[in-house]
Design a protein around this motif. Structure first.
Motif, PDB file in Angstrom:
ATOM      1  N   LEU A 158      10.955 -57.738 -16.762  1.00  0.00           N
ATOM      2  CA  LEU A 158      11.688 -56.888 -17.692  1.00  0.00           C
ATOM      3  C   LEU A 158      12.036 -55.546 -17.028  1.00  0.00           C
ATOM      4  O   LEU A 158      13.171 -55.067 -17.066  1.00  0.00           O
ATOM      5  N   LEU A 159      11.036 -54.949 -16.394  1.00  0.00           N
ATOM      6  CA  LEU A 159      11.221 -53.639 -15.768  1.00  0.00           C
ATOM      7  C   LEU A 159      12.209 -53.690 -14.602  1.00  0.00           C
ATOM      8  O   LEU A 159      13.060 -52.820 -14.455  1.00  0.00           O
ATOM      9  N   LEU A 160      12.043 -54.714 -13.754  1.00  0.00           N
ATOM     10  CA  LEU A 160      12.868 -54.799 -12.551  1.00  0.00           C
ATOM     11  C   LEU A 160      14.257 -55.351 -12.854  1.00  0.00           C
ATOM     12  O   LEU A 160      15.161 -55.260 -12.026  1.00  0.00           O
ATOM     13  N   TYR A 197      14.504 -64.382  -2.328  1.00  0.00           N
ATOM     14  CA  TYR A 197      14.995 -64.172  -3.698  1.00  0.00           C
ATOM     15  C   TYR A 197      15.256 -62.678  -3.955  1.00  0.00           C
ATOM     16  O   TYR A 197      16.265 -62.307  -4.571  1.00  0.00           O
ATOM     17  N   ILE A 198      14.353 -61.826  -3.468  1.00  0.00           N
ATOM     18  CA  ILE A 198      14.539 -60.381  -3.684  1.00  0.00           C
ATOM     19  C   ILE A 198      15.872 -59.933  -3.060  1.00  0.00           C
ATOM     20  O   ILE A 198      16.610 -59.130  -3.640  1.00  0.00           O
ATOM     21  N   GLY A 214      15.021 -52.202 -10.830  1.00  0.00           N
ATOM     22  CA  GLY A 214      15.633 -52.887  -9.685  1.00  0.00           C
ATOM     23  C   GLY A 214      16.870 -52.148  -9.203  1.00  0.00           C
ATOM     24  O   GLY A 214      17.059 -51.925  -7.999  1.00  0.00           O
ATOM     25  N   THR A 215      17.705 -51.711 -10.146  1.00  0.00           N
ATOM     26  CA  THR A 215      18.928 -50.988  -9.782  1.00  0.00           C
ATOM     27  C   THR A 215      18.589 -49.641  -9.139  1.00  0.00           C
ATOM     28  O   THR A 215      19.235 -49.210  -8.177  1.00  0.00           O
ATOM     29  N   THR A 216      17.537 -48.980  -9.646  1.00  0.00           N
ATOM     30  CA  THR A 216      17.120 -47.698  -9.052  1.00  0.00           C
ATOM     31  C   THR A 216      16.736 -47.888  -7.585  1.00  0.00           C
ATOM     32  O   THR A 216      17.133 -47.108  -6.704  1.00  0.00           O
ATOM     33  N   PHE A 235       9.789 -54.041  -3.932  1.00  0.00           N
ATOM     34  CA  PHE A 235       9.971 -55.048  -4.982  1.00  0.00           C
ATOM     35  C   PHE A 235       8.766 -55.992  -4.998  1.00  0.00           C
ATOM     36  O   PHE A 235       8.181 -56.277  -6.036  1.00  0.00           O
ATOM     37  N   GLN A 236       8.458 -56.493  -3.806  1.00  0.00           N
ATOM     38  CA  GLN A 236       7.415 -57.499  -3.684  1.00  0.00           C
ATOM     39  C   GLN A 236       6.076 -56.978  -4.184  1.00  0.00           C
ATOM     40  O   GLN A 236       5.348 -57.633  -4.912  1.00  0.00           O
TER      41      GLN A 236
END
Ligand code: HEM
Length: 404
Positions: A158-160, A197-198, A214-216, A235-236
């Motif tokens: 949700l956050l990413l 995938y990232i 994720g956009t940030t 990300f990971q």
């Protein structure tokens, strides 16, 4: 200490196995009293130190003379697969200031108390949906597989800004990365798949920027402040760090509260007790045995012991959280004590970035589980619980439960 255990001649073999679901190893008590900076050998062959006392663990984690960079040859690793330089993290937990601080600052606004509270309703809905799933599957349910493990993955997705269709993929690759049972090859393969995938996700965020973490991260790469590979590792880490930790803390919290029915009853009678109860459970359970490894960059002194530059150390959260210099009667679960000095989330430079989310997930999970599933109980004899005795994060492989 008996037979000089913990001395240079008779180092402790680390990891020290837990033998009780809810207590620190007896050895920790002895070491805190008699040998608080014990010598130890680590699975990757490094000989270094264990730091046992609350004050010392706290001091080390805020001190820049201790490096968290795993490229250091004296880095005291416990995961087999993670000794491979290919898997070293290039952002956050495996980096030192100033790079660490600069990169953490790029995303820290997503992790403030205010930011996390703005997600509380979403998190409550996720908890509800997962409980619906547990109920639909029927009894006995497995609270680890069907509730505690998916919850942090759904929240970080949700956050990413990761689509729901990818949740299972994310969960399975993360599980391989954090299991002691995985071989180096398993870990490398899972990491490559996750990283591939990232990479795709980052492209997607570039094409369609959204109001998400994720956009940030991608915008910091594009503005030139964050190297691409650091972003991938960021990300990971955000995906992996909150998974087993939060899941096991929730699973064990359920068992601990069922073991203390008077305290469970008190919480259910007064929702204001949920927050202090979670702080005490974080202390009592100490699912993360230690903070990430450190290596001394200079000669230092800890608790009166001279430690040379280039020494690998592990600072033991579990021992610090049972230090009676800070917590009276530490072996007792007492949801009414002020447990806020616990070090379950570490402290200082690398203190857990996701701690406000972990807290909200635990608070909502415990409240909803016990109120929506009245009569919730463990559905197997205590000795049949499948405990992660050998894992880097303490917890249960499964938690069979029934309810009224
Ligand atoms: C009960 C659940 C959790 C526990 C017990 C826990 C524990 C920890 C601990 C002990 C550290 C410090 C490591 C060190 O000093 O070397 C840490 C760091 C970290 N945690 Fe957590 N964590 C939890 C949940 C989460 C969640 C939900 C997230 C993400 C949303 C997360 C993200 C991170 C990150 C990114 C770091 C590295 C911070 C840095 O290096 O600056 N954790 N965690």
């Amino acid at each position: 200490v008996t037979d000089n255990l913990g001395s240079r001649e008779a180092p402790i073999e680390y990891p020290v196995k837990r033998t009780e679901l809810f207590a620190e190893p007896e050895l920790y008590k002895t070491l805190r009293a008699e040998c608080p900076v014990a010598w130890a050998t680590f699975p990757n062959g490094v000989v270094g130190r264990l730091v046992m006392r609350h004050a010392d663990v706290k001091a080390i984690t805020r001190d820049r003379r201790y490096s968290a960079d795993p490229h250091n040859p004296e880095f005291p690793q416990v995961y087999k697969g993670h000794s491979t330089p290919e898997l070293a993290n290039l952002s956050l937990v495996g980096t030192d200031p100033p790079v660490h601080d600069d990169e953490r600052r790029m995303i820290s606004s997503w992790f403030t108390l205010k930011a996390s509270e703005s997600y509380r309703d979403d998190i409550r809905r996720v908890v509800d949906e997962l409980i619906d799933g547990v109920v639909a599957k029927g009894q006995p349910g497995d609270l680890i597989r069907d509730f505690a493990l998916p919850l942090p993955v759904w929240v970080i997705c949700l956050l990413l800004g990761i689509p729901t269709s990818k949740r299972d993929f994310i969960a399975s690759r993360t599980a391989i990365r954090t299991s002691y049972g995985s071989t180096t090859d398993d870990v490398i393969t899972a990491t490559r798949e996750l990283q591939a995938y990232i990479g795709e996700l980052m492209e997607e965020k570039r094409r369609k920027p959204q109001d998400d973490l994720g956009t940030t991260i991608v915008s910091h790469v594009d503005e030139g402040g964050l190297p691409h590979q650091h972003a991938v590792d960021m990300f990971q880490q955000l995906i992996v760090a909150g998974h087993e930790t939060t899941a096991n803390a929730i699973g064990l919290s359920v068992v601990a509260l069922l073991d203390h029915p008077d305290q469970l009853e008190a919480v259910l009678a007064d929702q204001a007790l949920v927050k202090p109860a979670i702080e005490e459970l974080l202390r009592f359970l100490s699912v993360t045995h230690t903070v990430a490894p450190r290596v001394t960059l200079e000669d230092v002194e800890i608790c009166g012991h001279a430690i040379e530059a280039g020494t690998g150390l592990r600072a033991l959260i579990h021992s610090a959280n049972y230090d009676d210099a800070v917590f009276a009667d530490p072996d007792k679960l007492d949801i009414r004590r002020d447990a806020r000095e616990h070090l379950a989330f570490g402290f200082g430079i690398h203190n857990c970035l996701g701690q406000s989310y972990a807290r909200i997930e635990m608070q909502e999970a415990i409240w909803q589980l016990f109120t929506r599933l009245p009569g919730l109980r463990v559905a197997v004899p205590r000795d049949d619980l499948h405990v992660k005795w050998e894992a880097g994060i303490h917890g249960l492989y499964s938690l069979p439960v029934a309810w009224s």
